[in-house]
Design an enzyme around this catalytic site. Structure first.
Site, PDB file in Angstrom:
ATOM      1  NE  ARG A 295      -5.167  -6.059   6.535  1.00 37.29           N
ATOM      2  CZ  ARG A 295      -5.162  -6.837   7.602  1.00 37.29           C
ATOM      3  NH1 ARG A 295      -6.305  -7.268   8.098  1.00 37.29           N
ATOM      4  NH2 ARG A 295      -4.022  -7.193   8.173  1.00 37.29           N
ATOM      5  CE1 TYR A 439       0.029  -1.364  -0.834  1.00 39.28           C
ATOM      6  CE2 TYR A 439       1.883   0.096  -0.546  1.00 39.28           C
ATOM      7  CZ  TYR A 439       0.731  -0.230  -1.194  1.00 39.28           C
ATOM      8  OH  TYR A 439       0.268   0.573  -2.197  1.00 39.28           O
ATOM      9  CD  GLU A 440      -1.580  -1.133   4.916  1.00 45.02           C
ATOM     10  OE1 GLU A 440      -1.970  -1.553   6.016  1.00 45.02           O
ATOM     11  OE2 GLU A 440      -0.800  -0.178   4.793  1.00 45.02           O
ATOM     12  N   GLY A 441      -0.504  -6.396   4.805  1.00 44.69           N
ATOM     13  CA  GLY A 441      -0.709  -7.830   4.949  1.00 44.69           C
ATOM     14  C   GLY A 441      -0.571  -8.539   3.628  1.00 44.69           C
ATOM     15  CD  GLN A 446      -5.008  -9.162   3.870  1.00 43.79           C
ATOM     16  OE1 GLN A 446      -6.155  -9.239   4.271  1.00 43.79           O
ATOM     17  NE2 GLN A 446      -4.165  -8.245   4.309  1.00 43.79           N
TER      18      GLN A 446
END
Length: 598
Positions: A295, A439-441, A446
């Protein structure tokens, strides 16, 4: 296609003048990270990314990756560039000495990572995932696993991935179906499929080490029953040498909106041999090591996109002649004035500049917090660093990527019609930038993490740690003439954030949907305020340098003037988010599913 130039001067400003990396590194025991060493590494990294990585950016987009019979071929030049990347020792920079790394600070690698992402986002994906893979192994792997896998990963001759997503479940990892069944030798048989696996298959490295989540039969349902495994493309002997082919295949690659030079794969596991990392059913806890590192890396991509867009836009705006200035000709000998004289073009350029440079300062600050968590012996310093990382990582990831995309859009707009065609590179940048919001949330995930888990979950304690830091800065500098307005304004926003956090918490007791309804606007509000803090700090440094009689007057005056622009034209956006987040969930939730018609 704009020529990429690494922002070396501004990186040094952030690291050395704003954040005093020399004092920071010496305090943490990084004796080799002297200012001379840091300068040399940054300069060499700039040269490598400008001369080797940036030139293959456009060809990577146009050619993309090709898949045939389970094998992926990367675009022309990628394999050769990656070989040079490994030969130059770039993967080893901040890795442990015991596994072949150079043992330099993580924050130094983070600064260089921006160069690579800005020069060529697709290329940066291949080594980028390896960092999280290595961090997970280092934190949770057994000593044998570390000896088997880390030396080659550190060297860069092997690369790593994270395998989470399945076709039927994205963020909701508790729905996963991939199974892990125990073998007689203590390893596991992994069966299942994962999608959207960045760098899951390619021709750059000798082996690919997948970090995979799966469920062991009999484990609890949901996220409480997730375990984590190392599953290499080729099996690895105890001494770290490559053995036979594992049951890992690439079923296909995605045809995407952007980052075409990065292979995004469907990876199938068919009785593949896997090695359990950590404890059974504790895989998600271990995976957070990977996800948090990733992140921060994605947040850095937002800065890279903003800076690349600014560089391209600035060069074009100085060169392109269109119309005359409203205040009279600025280029009387030419047919028209350069478009940089027009206020609306200035608005877009300064938005890009203020986001890129403010975001760079935030990332540099977070990267130093990572250094503290990794190596400090001061428990209090670690506790403060962990609290600020917990709070600011979701803000940085979501806010900077959303603003990075906005800056890329401004890049297209500055170029006008030329920005919409391929040869100028702006439309590619905008397509590439969008993935960082996903991506990565996603931004929404978030935001829920920030407001629900971090702030309300800690009963406001995490927010209090950072708010205290900001308030202390304002109190200490509010009487300085050049900083009074910044400090008064910033102090008001911080006070307002605390008050409305309490209001949302109260409303959420009666209706939990209030958290989800407020979360994205809450995060964006917090993001604008956070960047304002770093712009105030940068203005302080620049003002002091000018008072000392620095010869770099243009650089430092630009800092102060950009800070003024941020406070007057960007920070007020937070007020709109404040109105939205305090207006409640009713207008969102009142409409029924049946009433969603078209």
């Amino acid at each position: 296609m704009p020529e990429y130039k690494a922002p070396v001067r501004d990186v040094k400003f952030v690291m050395q003048e704003l954040l005093d990396c020399d004092k920071h590194y010496q305090k943490l025991g990084f004796e080799d990270a002297s200012l001379d060493m840091v300068d040399a590494i940054i300069s060499e990294a700039a040269k490598f990314n400008e001369q080797v990585i940036a030139p293959i950016n456009q060809v990577g987009d146009q050619q993309g990756c090709t898949w045939a019979d389970g094998a992926v071929r990367t675009p022309d030049g990628f394999k050769q560039a990656y070989s040079q990347y490994v030969e130059g020792g770039w993967p080893t920079l901040s890795q442990p000495i015991e596994f072949g790394g150079q043992g330099l600070p993580s924050s130094l690698s983070t600064a260089i990572g921006e160069f690579t992402s800005a020069a060529n986002h697709s290329f940066a994906m291949y080594p980028g995932l390896s960092h999280g893979c290595m961090a997970t192994l280092e934190a949770h792997g057994s000593e044998q696993q570390k000896q088997m896998f880390l030396p080659k990963l550190v060297e860069g001759t092997w690369t790593g991935t994270m395998c989470l997503t399945e076709a039927h479940c994205g963020t909701d990892l508790g729905m996963l179906r991939t199974k892990a069944e125990l073998n007689n030798d203590g390893t596991y048989r992994i069966n299942g499929s994962k999608i959207f696996i960045s760098a899951g298959e390619h021709d750059l490295s000798e082996n690919i080490i997948h970090v995979v989540i799966a469920r062991i039969p009999g484990s609890p349902e949901g996220t409480r029953g997730i375990s984590l495994f190392i599953v290499p493309k080729f099996n690895v002997n105890d001494d770290g040498s490559i053995s036979d082919e594992n049951g890992v295949t690439c079923g296909s690659i995605e045809h995407k909106m952007g980052i075409n030079g990065s292979a995004t794969c469907v990876i199938n596991f068919d009785n593949a041999k896997g090695h359990l990392i950590g404890e059974i059913n504790r895989g998600l806890n271990c995976m957070f090591t990977f996800m948090n590192a990733a992140r921060l890396g994605v947040a850095n991509e937002g800065v890279a996109h903003a800076d690349a867009a600014f560089q391209g836009s600035l060069a074009y705006a100085k060169d392109r002649l269109q119309m005359r200035s409203l205040t009279g000709p600025k280029n009387p000998d030419g047919a028209a004035d350069p478009i940089i004289v027009h206020p609306d073009v200035r608005r877009m350029l300064l938005t890009q500049k203020s986001i890129a440079e403010g975001g760079r300062a935030l990332i540099g600050y977070l990267a130093q917090l990572v250094d503290i968590v990794q190596v400090s012996k001061d428990d209090n310093a670690i506790a403060i660093a962990e609290a600020n990382l917990a709070l600011l990582t979701p803000i940085a990831k979501a806010f900077l990527t959303e603003l990075g995309l906005e800056c890329a859009s401004h890049g297209v707009q500055v170029y006008g019609g030329h920005g919409y065609v391929q040869e100028w590179g702006m439309e590619q940048l905008m397509r590439d930038a969008k993935i960082s919001c996903l991506y990565e949330g996603t931004t929404g995930i978030q935001a829920l993490d920030l407001l629900g888990r971090k702030i309300l979950g800690s009963k406001g304690e995490l927010l209090k740690v950072f708010a205290t830091e900001v308030s202390t800065f304002c109190m200490q500098n509010g009487q300085t003439a050049e900083l009074t307005t910044y400090c008064q304004t910033l102090g008001g926003y911080i006070k307002e954030l605390g008050e409305h956090t309490q209001m949302i918490a109260s409303k959420a007791v009666a209706n939990p949907d209030e958290v989800g309804a407020a979360s994205v606007d809450y995060l964006m509000y917090a993001g604008y305020v956070t960047l304002a803090y770093f712009w105030a700090k940068m203005a302080k440094v620049a003002t002091e340098k000018l008072a000392e009689g620095s010869s770099e007057t243009a650089f430092y005056k630009a800092k102060v003037k950009t800070a003024n622009f941020y406070f007057e034209r960007i920070l007020p956006r937070a007020k709109g988010h404040l109105a939205c987040m305090t207006n409640g969930a009713d207008s969102m939730m009142a409409i029924t599913e049946e009433e969603f018609i078209f």
